[in-house]
Write an enzyme that holds these catalytic residues in place. Sequence first.
Site, PDB file in Angstrom:
ATOM      1  N   CYS A 186      52.019  43.554  44.282  1.00 18.17           N
ATOM      2  CA  CYS A 186      50.873  43.731  45.188  1.00 18.17           C
ATOM      3  C   CYS A 186      50.960  45.097  45.858  1.00 18.17           C
ATOM      4  CB  CYS A 186      50.861  42.640  46.255  1.00 18.17           C
ATOM      5  SG  CYS A 186      50.771  40.953  45.628  1.00 18.17           S
ATOM      6  N   CYS A 238      43.922  38.714  42.290  1.00 22.47           N
ATOM      7  CA  CYS A 238      44.850  39.843  42.329  1.00 22.47           C
ATOM      8  C   CYS A 238      45.963  39.660  41.301  1.00 22.47           C
ATOM      9  CB  CYS A 238      45.449  39.989  43.730  1.00 22.47           C
ATOM     10  SG  CYS A 238      44.328  40.756  44.916  1.00 22.47           S
TER      11      CYS A 238
END
Length: 277
Positions: A186, A238
Amino acid sequence: MKTLRTLGALCAFAVAGSLGAQTTDEIDHAKAAKEFEKFRAEMEDSNPAELNELKGEELWKAKRGPKNVSLAQSCDLGLGIGKLEGAYVQMPRYFQDADAVMDAERRIVWCMVEKQGFKFEDIAKKPFQSANDASAPDITNLVMYVAGHSRGKPFAVNLQDPKVREIYEIGKEVAHYRAGPYDFACSTCHGSDGKRIRMQDLPNINSKEGATKAVMGWPAWRMTGGVALTLQWRMNDCFRQQRFPEPKYVSDTVTALLTYLTANANGVIYKGPGIKR
């Protein structure tokens, strides 16, 4: 009048969109971002997510499921059965009856299963709306309704609770864990200031300002596809973009990541449900 204002905002956004014909060096990103914010502000005057909140209210109060009980009469989001004011911004939190830290969506699903008797497999079969769906799933509408009762209240994840702190630290590790075919984490995109993909600014989730941008306004009505979506969807997407295996619906991993993000935004006033690009 509202329609005219919206059209005006659309025109302004079109001007910003025309910047796509310019080279990257020629684009004034700050100006483009400002134009988009004006456009979004106009749209939020008549956010379609309000309809999801209304549907969510019906679902929250209705007796449903094999046990024929309502969530209003049976579901405790941490402040007492049926109490909604400020509940959303205080999650993720630890729930003793489930012996787990849960974010809002995960907790509502838990209530639907444990209190109303729905099967988790049925809820998880299609938990997110896609562009071809006429309406959002019940769980999305319920999250919208619950979140609406925290509008104007500060994020307040309780990191003094050792069980919440433990999940927060796990979420921090998840955010920085590199893996997958691209060796991404991330934080690869969201770990420092000033990054951007095309016209999209990428918030630094390790900072208060960046974490706030990540969680603010969710759940939301998304202009792309014209669908209503939640933070669970945002996190799953994501992982998909990183080419990771998509997490199981309402997984421990996503709750940990949401704990990290939301707690980093503690103290900031929640504005939502919102509208997203």
